[in-house]
Enzyme design. Sequence first.
Site, mmCIF file in Angstrom:
data_model
loop_
_atom_site.group_PDB
_atom_site.id
_atom_site.type_symbol
_atom_site.label_atom_id
_atom_site.label_comp_id
_atom_site.label_asym_id
_atom_site.label_seq_id
_atom_site.Cartn_x
_atom_site.Cartn_y
_atom_site.Cartn_z
ATOM 1 N N LYS A 9 -0.023 -1.127 -0.250
ATOM 2 C CA LYS A 9 -0.177 0.236 -0.454
ATOM 3 C C LYS A 9 1.010 1.286 -0.391
ATOM 4 O O LYS A 9 2.079 1.241 -0.575
ATOM 5 C CB LYS A 9 -0.672 -0.464 1.292
ATOM 6 C CG LYS A 9 -1.843 -1.226 1.508
ATOM 7 C CD LYS A 9 -2.783 -1.015 2.525
ATOM 8 C CE LYS A 9 -3.792 -2.918 2.782
ATOM 9 N NZ LYS A 9 -4.777 -2.402 3.470
ATOM 10 N N TYR A 49 -12.074 -2.013 -2.952
ATOM 11 C CA TYR A 49 -13.304 -2.215 -1.747
ATOM 12 C C TYR A 49 -14.259 -2.586 -1.793
ATOM 13 O O TYR A 49 -15.362 -1.881 -0.442
ATOM 14 C CB TYR A 49 -12.033 -1.311 -0.587
ATOM 15 C CG TYR A 49 -10.921 -1.649 -0.986
ATOM 16 C CD1 TYR A 49 -10.402 -3.078 0.153
ATOM 17 C CD2 TYR A 49 -9.971 -0.644 -0.912
ATOM 18 C CE1 TYR A 49 -9.240 -2.904 0.533
ATOM 19 C CE2 TYR A 49 -8.553 -0.260 -0.016
ATOM 20 C CZ TYR A 49 -8.334 -1.675 -0.436
ATOM 21 O OH TYR A 49 -6.524 -1.535 1.104
ATOM 22 N N ASN A 112 -1.730 -0.473 7.466
ATOM 23 C CA ASN A 112 -1.350 -1.323 7.837
ATOM 24 C C ASN A 112 -0.377 -2.112 6.569
ATOM 25 O O ASN A 112 -0.614 -3.723 6.003
ATOM 26 C CB ASN A 112 -2.395 -2.527 8.449
ATOM 27 C CG ASN A 112 -3.655 -3.354 7.089
ATOM 28 O OD1 ASN A 112 -3.385 -2.192 5.698
ATOM 29 N ND2 ASN A 112 -4.058 -2.982 7.173
ATOM 30 N N HIS A 115 -1.584 -5.517 1.313
ATOM 31 C CA HIS A 115 -2.798 -6.022 1.222
ATOM 32 C C HIS A 115 -2.972 -7.251 0.658
ATOM 33 O O HIS A 115 -1.733 -7.185 -0.343
ATOM 34 C CB HIS A 115 -4.124 -5.471 -0.095
ATOM 35 C CG HIS A 115 -5.441 -6.024 -0.338
ATOM 36 N ND1 HIS A 115 -6.400 -6.077 0.409
ATOM 37 C CD2 HIS A 115 -4.876 -6.622 -1.973
ATOM 38 C CE1 HIS A 115 -7.293 -6.685 -0.057
ATOM 39 N NE2 HIS A 115 -6.770 -7.233 -1.732
ATOM 40 N N GLU A 126 -9.752 -9.529 -8.280
ATOM 41 C CA GLU A 126 -8.696 -8.717 -7.935
ATOM 42 C C GLU A 126 -7.375 -8.653 -8.763
ATOM 43 O O GLU A 126 -6.572 -7.668 -9.542
ATOM 44 C CB GLU A 126 -7.889 -8.424 -6.725
ATOM 45 C CG GLU A 126 -8.859 -7.977 -5.333
ATOM 46 C CD GLU A 126 -8.519 -8.643 -4.650
ATOM 47 O OE1 GLU A 126 -7.372 -8.735 -4.192
ATOM 48 O OE2 GLU A 126 -9.729 -8.237 -3.200
HETATM 49 P P1 DAT Z 1 -7.517 -7.024 4.841
HETATM 50 O O1 DAT Z 1 -6.934 -6.211 4.659
HETATM 51 O O2 DAT Z 1 -6.958 -8.189 6.192
HETATM 52 O O3 DAT Z 1 -8.119 -8.017 3.924
HETATM 53 P P2 DAT Z 1 -10.388 -5.998 5.398
HETATM 54 O O4 DAT Z 1 -10.400 -6.400 3.569
HETATM 55 O O5 DAT Z 1 -11.184 -6.292 6.282
HETATM 56 O O6 DAT Z 1 -9.122 -6.451 5.890
HETATM 57 O O7 DAT Z 1 -10.286 -4.615 5.690
HETATM 58 C C1 DAT Z 1 -9.873 -3.689 4.501
HETATM 59 C C2 DAT Z 1 -8.872 -2.248 4.876
HETATM 60 O O8 DAT Z 1 -9.972 -1.957 5.096
HETATM 61 C C3 DAT Z 1 -8.137 -2.426 5.806
HETATM 62 O O9 DAT Z 1 -6.499 -3.593 5.163
HETATM 63 C C4 DAT Z 1 -7.498 -1.796 6.699
HETATM 64 C C5 DAT Z 1 -9.398 -1.021 6.633
HETATM 65 N N1 DAT Z 1 -9.896 -1.324 7.526
HETATM 66 C C6 DAT Z 1 -10.612 -2.552 7.975
HETATM 67 N N2 DAT Z 1 -10.954 -2.508 9.857
HETATM 68 C C7 DAT Z 1 -11.063 -0.914 9.714
HETATM 69 C C8 DAT Z 1 -10.827 -0.315 10.831
HETATM 70 N N3 DAT Z 1 -11.892 -0.627 11.440
HETATM 71 N N4 DAT Z 1 -11.204 1.136 10.723
HETATM 72 C C9 DAT Z 1 -10.253 1.130 9.781
HETATM 73 N N5 DAT Z 1 -10.078 0.935 8.373
HETATM 74 C C10 DAT Z 1 -9.570 -0.076 8.983
HETATM 75 MG MG MG Z 2 -9.703 -7.734 2.490
#
Ligand code: DAT
Ligand code: MG
Length: 133
Positions: A9, A49, A112, A115, A126
């Site tokens: 990212k 997303y 974080n 991805h 994707e």
């Molecule tokens: P991942 O990236 O582990 O697949 P995800 O699909 O649940 O996680 O979420 C996508 C991204 O969105 C994640 O990498 C960071 C952001 N995100 C997730 N939960 C969040 C939250 N509670 N507050 C802010 N950003 C969040």
């Molecule tokens: Mg995800």
Amino acid sequence: MDHTFVMVKPDGVARGLIGEIVSRFEQKGFKLIDGKVITISQEIAEQHYREHREKPFFGELVEFITSGPVFAMIWEGKDAVKNARSIIGKTNPSDALPGSIRGDFALQVESNIVHGADSEESAQREIALFFGK
Ligand code: DAT
Ligand code: MG
């Protein structure tokens, strides 16, 4: 062989972590199939997303992922989706174990570092979205 989609990212690219992250996938035994630096458009970010479009953080998520270049990759290996998620670590770096990428390099869920696709279906979608194949 299984394939998965991974991207460093904007925060990971800005911090100079592309090489470190690529190296960890190589060390695990994955084979790099394709990779490129791109700046994601608003439209691609919203598609990528889309499962999160109703979430309160969706706007910030799209803003963040479009804020600078990312490094998008296709990796090949056994159980690619599962093994990639495992070396990436839990979504929230506070829960990600040391030794995982997020556990070692990130503190905040909003930034974080990396991805990884979460299912075979997401990986295919994707890869098609970012590489057209
Ligand atoms: P991942 O990236 O582990 O697949 P995800 O699909 O649940 O996680 O979420 C996508 C991204 O969105 C994640 O990498 C960071 C952001 N995100 C997730 N939960 C969040 C939250 N509670 N507050 C802010 N950003 C969040
Ligand atoms: Mg995800």
